[in-house]
Design an enzyme around this catalytic site. Structure first.
Site, PDB file in Angstrom:
ATOM      1  N   GLY A  96       0.834  -1.196   0.000  1.00 44.63           N
ATOM      2  CA  GLY A  96       0.000   0.000   0.000  1.00 44.63           C
ATOM      3  C   GLY A  96       0.865   1.239   0.000  1.00 44.63           C
ATOM      4  O   GLY A  96       1.959   1.247  -0.579  1.00 44.63           O
ATOM      5  N   CYS A  97       0.409   2.280   0.657  1.00 39.34           N
ATOM      6  CA  CYS A  97       1.143   3.552   0.702  1.00 39.34           C
ATOM      7  C   CYS A  97       2.585   3.338   1.134  1.00 39.34           C
ATOM      8  O   CYS A  97       2.853   2.819   2.220  1.00 39.34           O
ATOM      9  CB  CYS A  97       0.449   4.489   1.684  1.00 39.34           C
ATOM     10  SG  CYS A  97       1.395   5.970   2.065  1.00 39.34           S
ATOM     11  N   PHE A  98       3.534   3.753   0.287  1.00 40.07           N
ATOM     12  CA  PHE A  98       4.932   3.474   0.619  1.00 40.07           C
ATOM     13  C   PHE A  98       5.438   4.298   1.805  1.00 40.07           C
ATOM     14  O   PHE A  98       6.411   3.915   2.445  1.00 40.07           O
ATOM     15  CB  PHE A  98       5.871   3.587  -0.572  1.00 40.07           C
ATOM     16  CG  PHE A  98       5.734   4.786  -1.476  1.00 40.07           C
ATOM     17  CD1 PHE A  98       5.229   5.999  -1.046  1.00 40.07           C
ATOM     18  CD2 PHE A  98       6.153   4.689  -2.799  1.00 40.07           C
ATOM     19  CE1 PHE A  98       5.140   7.097  -1.896  1.00 40.07           C
ATOM     20  CE2 PHE A  98       6.075   5.780  -3.664  1.00 40.07           C
ATOM     21  CZ  PHE A  98       5.566   6.984  -3.205  1.00 40.07           C
TER      22      PHE A  98
END
Length: 211
Positions: A41-43
């Site tokens: 997901g969001c890095f």
């Protein structure tokens, strides 16, 4: 077993009345620095989770798995490049193993969602592990097999294990975002429901052990 790395070892042999002393210099064994590529997901969040782990030397955010060369965040976020938001983790395998990092990875994500992670949906936010050689593939698959047998939920795991492609470094403002913009990051992570969903799946939030 004693650790003789970097030391001089003396061996004594007796043949009849003759004693022979041989000195063997052992070459120091250097720690092997390895890398692991993962998408969760969001890095920003994945970078934050892994930089807490002892033995991890650095984590950088980037893009991988797609077809576009040198993609920008704007291009990837359009959701038509095939790229994942991902991180490359550099670690010292004398302090933490690839298997330990892989087992930890599962408990920082929702591996049941084929469409993204938490409030972020679309192809950049899919989960994946990207093996760079046969040994990494073996480790990833063994970890997945154990997780599938012991997971505390009934949903299927859909996270993919894929051959690594070129990893493109994300723009500088994404690197260590959770440190540069800590208030905004904490608000985003909380409002996106990451901790709540992880706790629902796994019973606890793995990354909180490092707080």
């Amino acid at each position: 077993m004693k650790d003789y790395r970097g030391k001089t070892m003396k061996w004594t042999m007796m043949t009849g009345s003759m004693i022979t002393v041989a000195v063997l210099s052992v070459v120091p064994v250097q720690a092997e620095i390895q890398t692991m590529i993962a998408a969760g997901g969001c890095f920003w969040c994945v970078e934050s989770d892994f930089e807490k782990v002892d033995g991890v030397e650095s984590v950088v955010s980037g893009y991988t798995g797609g077809t576009l060369v040198n993609p920008t965040y704007k291009q990837v976020s359009s959701k038509n490049t095939g790229h994942f938001e991902a991180v490359k983790i550099t670690f010292d395998d004398e302090k933490v193993s690839l298997r330990e990092l892989t087992d930890y990875f599962w408990k920082t994500i929702d591996p049941t969602d084929p469409n993204g992670q938490f409030c972020d949906k679309g192809e950049p936010y899919r989960t994946g592990l990207f093996y760079q050689n046969d040994e990494q593939k073996r480790v990833f698959e063994a970890s997945l097999s154990d997780i599938e047998k012991n997971k505390p939920f009934s949903e299927d795991i859909v996270t993919e294990i894929l051959p690594a492609k070129t990893f493109y470094l994300a723009e500088e403002y994404h690197q260590d975002y959770y440190l540069k913009n800590s208030w905004r990051y904490r608000f985003y992570r909380s409002s996106c429901g990451r901790e709540a969903r992880i706790e629902e799946l796994w019973g606890s939030v793995a990354s909180e052990q490092y707080h």
